[in-house]
Design an enzyme around this catalytic site. Structure first.
Site, PDB file in Angstrom:
ATOM      1  N   TRP A  73     -15.237 -58.977 164.816  1.00  0.00           N
ATOM      2  CA  TRP A  73     -13.796 -59.079 164.591  1.00  0.00           C
ATOM      3  C   TRP A  73     -13.226 -57.803 165.198  1.00  0.00           C
ATOM      4  O   TRP A  73     -13.442 -56.706 164.667  1.00  0.00           O
ATOM      5  CB  TRP A  73     -13.495 -59.167 163.099  1.00  0.00           C
ATOM      6  CG  TRP A  73     -12.046 -59.419 162.805  1.00  0.00           C
ATOM      7  CD1 TRP A  73     -11.418 -60.630 162.753  1.00  0.00           C
ATOM      8  CD2 TRP A  73     -11.035 -58.446 162.510  1.00  0.00           C
ATOM      9  NE1 TRP A  73     -10.090 -60.469 162.454  1.00  0.00           N
ATOM     10  CE2 TRP A  73      -9.824 -59.140 162.314  1.00  0.00           C
ATOM     11  CE3 TRP A  73     -11.023 -57.054 162.428  1.00  0.00           C
ATOM     12  CZ2 TRP A  73      -8.626 -58.492 162.010  1.00  0.00           C
ATOM     13  CZ3 TRP A  73      -9.828 -56.415 162.127  1.00  0.00           C
ATOM     14  CH2 TRP A  73      -8.640 -57.128 161.918  1.00  0.00           C
ATOM     15  N   GLU A 477       1.978 -67.988 147.715  1.00  0.00           N
ATOM     16  CA  GLU A 477       0.636 -68.400 148.114  1.00  0.00           C
ATOM     17  C   GLU A 477       0.693 -69.629 149.032  1.00  0.00           C
ATOM     18  O   GLU A 477      -0.057 -69.719 150.007  1.00  0.00           O
ATOM     19  CB  GLU A 477      -0.205 -68.666 146.849  1.00  0.00           C
ATOM     20  CG  GLU A 477      -1.604 -69.193 147.083  1.00  0.00           C
ATOM     21  CD  GLU A 477      -2.485 -68.298 147.964  1.00  0.00           C
ATOM     22  OE1 GLU A 477      -2.108 -67.154 148.246  1.00  0.00           O
ATOM     23  OE2 GLU A 477      -3.539 -68.798 148.391  1.00  0.00           O
ATOM     24  N   GLU A 484      -1.449 -69.094 157.630  1.00  0.00           N
ATOM     25  CA  GLU A 484      -2.738 -68.604 158.135  1.00  0.00           C
ATOM     26  C   GLU A 484      -3.568 -69.688 158.801  1.00  0.00           C
ATOM     27  O   GLU A 484      -4.347 -69.386 159.696  1.00  0.00           O
ATOM     28  CB  GLU A 484      -3.545 -67.871 157.058  1.00  0.00           C
ATOM     29  CG  GLU A 484      -4.124 -68.730 155.977  1.00  0.00           C
ATOM     30  CD  GLU A 484      -4.893 -67.919 154.940  1.00  0.00           C
ATOM     31  OE1 GLU A 484      -5.621 -66.993 155.294  1.00  0.00           O
ATOM     32  OE2 GLU A 484      -4.759 -68.254 153.744  1.00  0.00           O
ATOM     33  N   HIS A 500      21.055 -64.906 149.373  1.00  0.00           N
ATOM     34  CA  HIS A 500      21.469 -63.521 149.617  1.00  0.00           C
ATOM     35  C   HIS A 500      21.108 -63.065 151.030  1.00  0.00           C
ATOM     36  O   HIS A 500      20.808 -61.896 151.252  1.00  0.00           O
ATOM     37  CB  HIS A 500      20.852 -62.599 148.564  1.00  0.00           C
ATOM     38  CG  HIS A 500      21.344 -62.915 147.176  1.00  0.00           C
ATOM     39  ND1 HIS A 500      22.627 -62.657 146.767  1.00  0.00           N
ATOM     40  CD2 HIS A 500      20.737 -63.528 146.129  1.00  0.00           C
ATOM     41  CE1 HIS A 500      22.783 -63.068 145.520  1.00  0.00           C
ATOM     42  NE2 HIS A 500      21.649 -63.612 145.110  1.00  0.00           N
ATOM     43  N   LYS A 595     -12.944 -63.399 157.014  1.00  0.00           N
ATOM     44  CA  LYS A 595     -12.942 -63.631 155.578  1.00  0.00           C
ATOM     45  C   LYS A 595     -12.974 -62.334 154.785  1.00  0.00           C
ATOM     46  O   LYS A 595     -12.308 -62.184 153.782  1.00  0.00           O
ATOM     47  CB  LYS A 595     -14.160 -64.493 155.231  1.00  0.00           C
ATOM     48  CG  LYS A 595     -14.295 -64.843 153.777  1.00  0.00           C
ATOM     49  CD  LYS A 595     -13.430 -66.010 153.427  1.00  0.00           C
ATOM     50  CE  LYS A 595     -13.430 -66.337 151.959  1.00  0.00           C
ATOM     51  NZ  LYS A 595     -12.193 -67.023 151.592  1.00  0.00           N
TER      52      LYS A 595
END
Ligand code: F6R
Length: 600
Positions: A73, A477, A484, A500, A595
């Site tokens: 990664w 969530e 993602e 607002h 992960k």
């Protein structure tokens, strides 16, 4: 982030290493490589892309009984073949894989390696070039290895081969996870036990700033300064079926389907001999001693923490603050007199959370980790641990760990509240059983959520998730899940807050997912939906039985109001899954992610 494997023994190393890397792919999947060592020397094979690409590039006829491997990664340098690991020293004698970040790599390069032509943009290459430099200066490999690690600042899990000493894999660990696996006539190393579970169930923990010399029939663990350490292996309780996909198309679908069973299992795991919910007495004491809990977490776990705060404040009457771990450590708020730090982390390895743990421990405060991985870094380093019992979560997008976090947080709050005489007329065990059944109904209604995903998100560029009270935290969530895995830009919003400013983004056809499960604010959220529908939004209201209305698109089965987050999140998980699938996205391995986020 990044996964490491190593094998030294009698069998063909390449298959064992490739299988190990496939299990570690959740840790990073932008490029991968192997170094295989046999009588002809060390052969390095690297590819941009997935382990499948690497597998295709490994010559079938290459035989080796020693090797190391890496799945990356990217942190330093783009994902390409040059920046993929393993990295080799100038002469090719040393070959190294690394997980972590070397913070002072630039300074080390300037100080020691001005004459060396680096082949990659990585921080890692500096380590392997330094080792060769010190060997050229006259140090034996072992000393050069130690000397280099003393100079390095940052996090690392390292495996290295020396072509002149091919019967040893050199290992080092600091802050990044690494385990040794013990076999008969072979030994292995891996970032986690799952990666090598197919060859052994005996593993040895490594601690920070330890070095290991791994050979076929022995391994010697030492500290950086050379003190020898004896440590017994432990048995990894991992069921192979937990880490296989079986007949499921994706891990994410398997893990969403496991949720009812996990909620039931958690209820059993936290039961005493009389069938009453309980938690470890030392943990209960630590919570009751605290005048304030500080929940520290990232991403999905942070979202679970926001709901955990409501549970603990409402049931146990203890004030709770919830903080994003990457912010907290560098911007400490005023702390109460007797704080308890509660780390919520599925993996137990998140570097952002761990740096806070290290800091608050140094300040002398008690710490509790709520994690899915027993033996993980945050579990080992905290004073207390409570487990999620969700089984390995492999899909990058967290689903079952989130619902498990909510269930265990509810149990913590309930048991503490009961111990203080604050919870009456509420049987959490019974309510969790009802909730598990409701989750089952929802995961069985997949086709409806597939249709909703198609109807609302087929051509969407953005989406909003609205809720009030507990529904607001679930909407955060829901938005994270959608963005993602489907790459649709999504925002979770408190229903009343949209007007607002953000309401300016609403235009003809903007998809809105609104949750309505909370009696006290049911009318308010419906009012907020009307405001956006009046401006062209396409609204999908997901309401709970008891507060439903004709305009709703889906009715959730009734559960106790406090436990609604465990069920209202299920449609959002499934809608995100199908939206991603319909767009041809890689559901289990979304772009740019990993992960286990082991870099800060
Ligand atoms: C999103 C997701 C992440 C993690 C976050 C923290 O689906 O999984 O947001 O929740 O990276 O990870 P843990 O819980 O392992 O500390």
């Amino acid at each position: 982030m990044c996964g490491i494997v190593g094998y030294i023994g009698k069998e063909d190393a390449k298959e064992i290493l490739l299988q190990g890397l496939e299990k570690l792919e959740y840790r990073g999947y932008d490029s991968a490589g192997l170094a295989l060592c046999n009588e002809k020397g060390i052969t390095v094979i690297k590819e941009k892309g997935r382990i499948a690409d690497l597998r295709g590039a490994v010559p079938l006829d290459i035989q080796a009984t020693i090797g190391i491997g890496h799945t990356r990664w990217a942190t330093h340098g783009v994902p390409n073949k040059e920046n993929a690991h393993p990295h080799q020293s100038e002469s090719g004698r040393f070959t190294l894989v690394h997980n972590g970040v070397i913070e002072n790599y630039h300074l080390l390069q300037q100080t020691y390696l001005q004459q060396v032509q680096l082949k990659s943009e990585t921080d890692t290459e500096v380590i392997v070039q330094l080792i060769e430099k010190f060997v050229k200066d006259g140090m034996p490999t072992e000393e050069a290895f130690r000397h280099t690690l003393r100079l390095v600042h940052g996090s690392y899990a390292i495996a290295m081969l020396d072509a002149d000493e091919p019967e040893t894999i050199f290992i080092a660990k600091n802050k990044s996870p690494l385990l040794l696996g013990v076999g008969k006539g072979f030994n292995v190393v891996a970032s986690d036990a799952m990666a090598m579970r197919q060859v052994t169930d005996q593993f040895v923990e490594l601690h920070d700033q330890e070095i290991v010399f791994v050979r076929k029939n022995e391994m010697m663990i030492t500290t950086l300064d050379g003190t020898i350490i004896q440590r017994d292996p432990f048995t990894a309780e991992i069921d192979m079926s937990d880490i296989e996909k079986g007949t499921y198309p994706h891990y994410m679908m398997k893990e969403m389907d496991e949720q009812p069973g996990i909620i039931r299992k958690i209820s059993q795991q936290y039961e005493d001999e009389n069938g009453e919910l309980t938690i470890d007495t030392a943990v209960l004491k630590a919570i009751m001693n605290a005048d304030r809990l500080y929940i520290i977490a990232a991403g999905t776990s942070y979202h679970a923490g926001l709901i955990g705060k409501q549970y603990i404040e409402k049931m146990a009457g203890i004030p709770v603050e919830v903080h994003i771990s990457s912010e907290f450590g560098y911007n400490l708020p005023l702390l109460s007199e007797k704080p308890l730090f509660l780390f919520i982390t599925q993996s137990g390895e998140t570097a952002d959370s761990r740096q806070v743990l290290v800091k608050v421990k140094a300040m002398g405060y008690p710490t509790l980790t709520l994690t899915n991985v027993s033996g993980s870094t945050l579990s080992r380093e905290a004073d207390y641990t409570l487990l999620l019992h969700a089984g390995p979560e492999i899909a990058v997008a967290s689903t079952k760990a989130y619902t498990a976090q909510l269930a265990v947080l509810a149990i913590i709050a309930y048991v503490t509240g009961k111990a203080q005489g604050k919870v009456q007329h509420f049987n959490l065990k019974k309510e969790l059983a009802i909730t598990a059944n409701a989750i089952q109904t929802l995961v069985d209604a997949k086709e409806t959520f597939e249709e909703i995903a198609h109807e609302f998100l087929a051509t969407a560029r953005n989406a909003f998730f609205l809720g009030r009270n507990l529904d607001f935290y679930v909407s955060l969530e829901g938005a994270l899940k959608l963005k993602e895995i489907s790459y649709i830009q999504a925002e979770g919003f408190a229903g009343g807050e949209l007007k607002h400013g953000t309401i300016a983004l609403i235009e003809e056809g903007t998809p809105i997912f609104a949750l309505a499960t909370q009696q006290a604010v049911a009318l308010n959220i419906r009012g907020n939906v009307k405001e956006v529908v009046a401006r062209g939004a396409h609204a999908c209201i997901i309401a709970m039985e008891g507060v439903e209305e004709a305009e709703d698109r889906f009715i959730l089965p009734h559960v106790h109001e406090l436990l609604t987050p465990l069920i209202s999140v299920i449609p959002l998980q499934l809608i995100s899954y199908y939206a991603a699938l319909q767009r041809g996205c890689d559901v289990d391995k979304p772009r740019n992610l990993a992960k286990s986020v082991t870099v800060e």
